[in-house]
Design an enzyme around this catalytic site. Sequence first.
Site, PDB file in Angstrom:
ATOM      1  N   ASP B  23      39.312  48.058  39.469  1.00  0.00           N
ATOM      2  CA  ASP B  23      38.582  46.884  40.332  1.00  0.00           C
ATOM      3  C   ASP B  23      37.875  47.643  41.373  1.00  0.00           C
ATOM      4  O   ASP B  23      39.290  48.267  42.676  1.00  0.00           O
ATOM      5  CB  ASP B  23      39.874  46.026  40.048  1.00  0.00           C
ATOM      6  CG  ASP B  23      39.488  45.152  38.827  1.00  0.00           C
ATOM      7  OD1 ASP B  23      39.212  45.435  37.638  1.00  0.00           O
ATOM      8  OD2 ASP B  23      40.006  44.423  39.235  1.00  0.00           O
ATOM      9  N   LYS B  80      33.037  41.578  35.023  1.00  0.00           N
ATOM     10  CA  LYS B  80      32.778  40.836  34.916  1.00  0.00           C
ATOM     11  C   LYS B  80      31.677  39.310  34.602  1.00  0.00           C
ATOM     12  O   LYS B  80      31.512  38.572  35.561  1.00  0.00           O
ATOM     13  CB  LYS B  80      33.974  39.992  35.326  1.00  0.00           C
ATOM     14  CG  LYS B  80      35.156  40.578  34.982  1.00  0.00           C
ATOM     15  CD  LYS B  80      36.444  41.089  35.500  1.00  0.00           C
ATOM     16  CE  LYS B  80      37.543  41.034  35.722  1.00  0.00           C
ATOM     17  NZ  LYS B  80      37.949  41.991  34.570  1.00  0.00           N
ATOM     18  N   GLY B 152      46.230  40.512  37.740  1.00  0.00           N
ATOM     19  CA  GLY B 152      47.130  40.212  39.095  1.00  0.00           C
ATOM     20  C   GLY B 152      48.796  40.216  39.993  1.00  0.00           C
ATOM     21  O   GLY B 152      49.037  39.863  40.550  1.00  0.00           O
ATOM     22  N   GLY B 234      43.963  47.311  38.144  1.00  0.00           N
ATOM     23  CA  GLY B 234      42.853  46.496  38.948  1.00  0.00           C
ATOM     24  C   GLY B 234      43.575  46.545  40.227  1.00  0.00           C
ATOM     25  O   GLY B 234      43.270  46.809  41.532  1.00  0.00           O
TER      26      GLY B 234
END
Lengths: 196, 291
Positions: B23, B80, B152, B234
């Site tokens: 990411d 995304k 996350g 990410g």
Amino acid sequence: MMTVGVLALQGAFEEHIAFLRRLGVEVFEIRKRGDLRRAFDGLILPGGESTVISSLLRELKIMESLREAVKNGLPVLGTCAGLILLAKEIAASEERYLGTMDINVVRNGYGRQLGSFAKKGLFLGKKIEMRFIRAPYIKEVGKNVRVLAVVDHKIVAAQEGNQLVTAFHPELTGDDTVHRHFLEIIHEHTAMDFKK
Amino acid sequence: MENQRYQLNKELAQMLKGGVIMDVTTPEQAIIAEKAGACAVMALERIPADIRVAGGVSRMSDPKMIKGIQEAVSLPVMAKCRIGHFAEAQILEALEIDYIDESEVLSPADDVYHIDKTKFKVPFVCGARDLGEALRRINEGAAMLRTKGEPGTGDIVQAVRHMRLIQSEIRKIVSFREDELFHAAKELEVPYDLIVYVHENGKLPVVNFAAGGVATPADAALMMQLGAEGVFVGSGIFKSGDPEKRARAIVKAVTNYHDAKILAALSEDLGEAMVGVNEDEIELLMAERGK
């Protein structure tokens, strides 16, 4: 029996391994420096991302050994990213990786994924299926390089000595023409050892 | 021809195998990711950890930001869109994005229907927690899959659960008699021909990566040993103390995932890992989005 090492740092190496096994070749993966202790007759540099494979070649300290081996005549087949690794020149870039083959290549030569395509083309006079995935092409070749395939006015396969490259992915098709040609190169190279 | 396009899209995922997709939120981060050995980058405005903190509705990124990243690197660039938001997907296709992630990390736009991905020329990757979800996404046209994990959080438990479940369900389908496959298709709410594929091949018809909660080289190696063909990272990289070093270490861990000596060496001195959140401490389970 013939043994081929397949660079297995990243990308579509399993496809090459399966392909060679079907052709009755002994295959092993090269993932780290220690793997190079094994004797082998040929090397495959698979498709994947050339930036990833090259940075791993450096970090795992494999780059120099492979370059020396290829310079000394080890037969090598580079497909897609593998072609970029072998090129002496990459258009619009200062980067050089193995840099053993006298070709100038254009990375992502057909644009992004929407530019990926499949097409029938002539490889050494034989019509085969060619699959181009975010592929490079060869812009110019040196005088000792033999052009093996041209598609849409672009060079997509070439050979210089024991180095064979394709911009497309023979390992993704059922056609073994390119791999068989590579095995021929290995045969001839191995036979050389017995000549006076 | 359409079939040909889908095949080419699945093959791009094959080229990503054994790699790490990172990411990134800026062109600068994209360049760091490329130098560190990412095989693709996911362009998004906020990484999942920050989406959690910010709350509210989370949407597709600004096309300008995505274009900036496309210009900065030669790698494939992914972006995304919200689950079911086919207009966002059309916009991403117009940007010639290399892969669209129809992602539960963003707020879902449709709580019933996913995007009909067969209508697009660009490929899609989707998340799945079990074999049923995986095969439903493939039936809708996904050319690549990933576990949902719990984005996350820096907590690997959910990605492990999803990967183990998918693998064990595959083994179960393989063990069935042929006349039991019809019932299996009904139970999983998926087309019969996809069940037959799994039964005959013992694997999914598309590449499957791990995603959601990968924070360390050991996490990446764990997921690879459990059957992932590559990993998405990410928040784990750019939320850590030394992103570049950690990124390089995770890339090497994915290549040499079964060599514990190499893993030990590259796990050394990586600086602070991202602060994790345990699954029972979080209020929003993103993996529950889209079934």
